[in-house]
Motif scaffolding. Structure first.
Motif, mmCIF file in Angstrom:
data_model
loop_
_atom_site.group_PDB
_atom_site.id
_atom_site.type_symbol
_atom_site.label_atom_id
_atom_site.label_comp_id
_atom_site.label_asym_id
_atom_site.label_seq_id
_atom_site.Cartn_x
_atom_site.Cartn_y
_atom_site.Cartn_z
ATOM 1 N N VAL A 185 0.825 -1.054 0.032
ATOM 2 C CA VAL A 185 -0.237 -0.128 -0.134
ATOM 3 C C VAL A 185 0.932 1.301 -0.054
ATOM 4 N N LEU A 186 0.449 2.152 -0.881
ATOM 5 C CA LEU A 186 1.437 3.473 -0.873
ATOM 6 C C LEU A 186 0.380 4.348 -0.178
ATOM 7 N N SER A 187 1.302 4.819 1.068
ATOM 8 C CA SER A 187 0.362 5.823 1.819
ATOM 9 C C SER A 187 1.358 6.706 2.778
ATOM 10 N N LYS A 188 0.961 7.718 2.873
ATOM 11 C CA LYS A 188 1.722 8.798 3.761
ATOM 12 C C LYS A 188 1.751 8.251 5.306
ATOM 13 N N ALA A 189 0.690 7.646 5.582
ATOM 14 C CA ALA A 189 0.522 6.947 7.097
ATOM 15 C C ALA A 189 1.471 5.694 7.060
ATOM 16 N N SER A 190 2.629 5.723 7.477
ATOM 17 C CA SER A 190 3.332 4.750 7.463
ATOM 18 C C SER A 190 3.327 3.634 8.516
ATOM 19 N N ARG A 191 2.115 3.516 9.288
ATOM 20 C CA ARG A 191 1.777 2.625 9.941
ATOM 21 C C ARG A 191 0.263 2.042 9.949
ATOM 22 N N ILE A 192 0.319 0.899 9.399
ATOM 23 C CA ILE A 192 -1.255 0.514 9.239
ATOM 24 C C ILE A 192 -1.186 -0.836 10.129
ATOM 25 N N ASP A 193 -2.418 -0.867 10.983
ATOM 26 C CA ASP A 193 -1.944 -1.984 11.766
ATOM 27 C C ASP A 193 -2.796 -3.201 11.227
ATOM 28 N N ASP A 194 -2.144 -3.858 10.095
ATOM 29 C CA ASP A 194 -2.333 -5.248 9.697
ATOM 30 C C ASP A 194 -1.191 -5.921 9.457
ATOM 31 N N PRO A 195 -0.766 -7.015 9.979
ATOM 32 C CA PRO A 195 0.653 -7.612 9.501
ATOM 33 C C PRO A 195 0.673 -7.929 8.008
ATOM 34 N N ASP A 196 -0.535 -8.153 7.378
ATOM 35 C CA ASP A 196 -0.585 -8.588 5.991
ATOM 36 C C ASP A 196 -0.336 -7.443 4.893
ATOM 37 N N ILE A 197 -0.267 -6.304 5.497
ATOM 38 C CA ILE A 197 -0.095 -5.073 4.611
ATOM 39 C C ILE A 197 1.134 -4.570 4.819
ATOM 40 N N ALA A 198 1.880 -4.650 3.520
ATOM 41 C CA ALA A 198 3.208 -3.901 3.600
ATOM 42 C C ALA A 198 2.995 -2.404 3.078
ATOM 43 N N VAL A 199 3.475 -1.499 3.780
ATOM 44 C CA VAL A 199 3.436 0.189 3.331
ATOM 45 C C VAL A 199 4.521 0.652 2.816
ATOM 46 N N ALA A 200 4.435 1.494 1.751
ATOM 47 C CA ALA A 200 5.365 2.260 1.297
ATOM 48 C C ALA A 200 5.130 3.770 1.323
ATOM 49 N N GLU A 201 6.050 4.788 1.585
ATOM 50 C CA GLU A 201 5.564 6.113 1.640
ATOM 51 C C GLU A 201 5.768 6.737 0.427
ATOM 52 N N THR A 202 6.682 6.390 -0.693
ATOM 53 C CA THR A 202 6.888 6.817 -1.828
ATOM 54 C C THR A 202 6.650 5.843 -2.992
ATOM 55 N N LEU A 203 6.440 6.320 -4.244
ATOM 56 C CA LEU A 203 6.216 5.426 -5.300
ATOM 57 C C LEU A 203 7.701 4.696 -5.402
ATOM 58 N N GLU A 204 8.761 5.230 -5.334
ATOM 59 C CA GLU A 204 9.815 4.354 -5.682
ATOM 60 C C GLU A 204 9.824 3.541 -4.692
ATOM 61 N N ALA A 205 9.768 3.642 -3.312
ATOM 62 C CA ALA A 205 9.916 2.421 -2.244
ATOM 63 C C ALA A 205 8.712 1.258 -2.533
ATOM 64 N N ALA A 206 7.412 1.827 -3.239
ATOM 65 C CA ALA A 206 6.423 1.022 -3.471
ATOM 66 C C ALA A 206 6.889 -0.064 -4.640
ATOM 67 N N PHE A 207 7.431 0.538 -5.668
ATOM 68 C CA PHE A 207 7.962 -0.346 -6.451
ATOM 69 C C PHE A 207 9.095 -1.260 -6.377
ATOM 70 N N GLU A 208 10.091 -0.964 -5.211
ATOM 71 C CA GLU A 208 11.229 -1.840 -4.808
ATOM 72 C C GLU A 208 10.431 -2.732 -3.767
ATOM 73 N N LEU A 209 9.496 -2.471 -3.161
ATOM 74 C CA LEU A 209 8.733 -3.388 -2.175
ATOM 75 C C LEU A 209 8.320 -4.515 -3.042
ATOM 76 N N ALA A 210 7.455 -4.146 -4.190
ATOM 77 C CA ALA A 210 6.955 -5.175 -5.153
ATOM 78 C C ALA A 210 7.915 -6.002 -5.590
ATOM 79 N N LYS A 211 9.104 -5.414 -5.976
ATOM 80 C CA LYS A 211 10.065 -6.140 -6.726
ATOM 81 C C LYS A 211 10.563 -7.251 -5.728
ATOM 82 N N GLU A 212 10.904 -6.780 -4.381
ATOM 83 C CA GLU A 212 11.429 -7.440 -3.279
ATOM 84 C C GLU A 212 10.471 -8.754 -3.179
ATOM 85 N N THR A 213 9.335 -8.544 -3.095
ATOM 86 C CA THR A 213 8.271 -9.585 -2.831
ATOM 87 C C THR A 213 7.784 -10.418 -4.030
ATOM 88 N N GLY A 214 8.290 -10.302 -4.888
ATOM 89 C CA GLY A 214 8.162 -10.843 -6.337
ATOM 90 C C GLY A 214 6.698 -10.627 -6.963
#
Length: 107
Positions: free
Chosen positions: A1-30
């Motif tokens: 999830v791309l969000s300025k709120a860096s803390r989401i209380d759900d262990p199944d949701i990964a949060v990125a604060e920038t588009l670049e970080a979101a793309f990297e997170l997606a790459k890392e998780t396949g």
């Protein structure tokens, strides 16, 4: 999830604060496909990267201030469409469209 709120209380949701970080997170998780669900600024920043658009059109005139970017339809093929009329469960008619980019090698 791309969000300025860096803390989401759900262990199944990964949060990125920038588009670049979101793309990297997606790459890392396949992940092989990313979905941009808005808002308007996210659409404007990512539409040039899209190879497919899953578009929902709702047939209603409404007061709103966020719109999907205008796209050059000559660069997209409609490969699937599904229309649903207004009914007891849906106040407005709507359709789903799957568009695929036609420009080879882009981006």
């Amino acid at each position: 999830v791309l969000s300025k709120a860096s803390r989401i209380d759900d262990p199944d949701i990964a949060v990125a604060e920038t588009l670049e970080a979101a793309f990297e997170l997606a790459k890392e998780t396949g992940e092989s496909e990313l979905f941009m669900t808005g808002g308007g600024e996210i659409f404007r920043q990512t539409i040039g990267l899209a190879q497919r658009i899953y578009l929902t059109r709702v047939f209603v005139r409404a007061d709103c201030d966020v719109f999907f970017p205008v796209i050059d339809r000559s660069n997209w093929d409609v490969v699937e469409t599904w229309f649903h009329p207004q009914d007891l469960k849906n106040e407005f008619a709507f359709e789903f469209l799957l568009l695929k980019r036609t420009m080879v090698g882009f981006p």
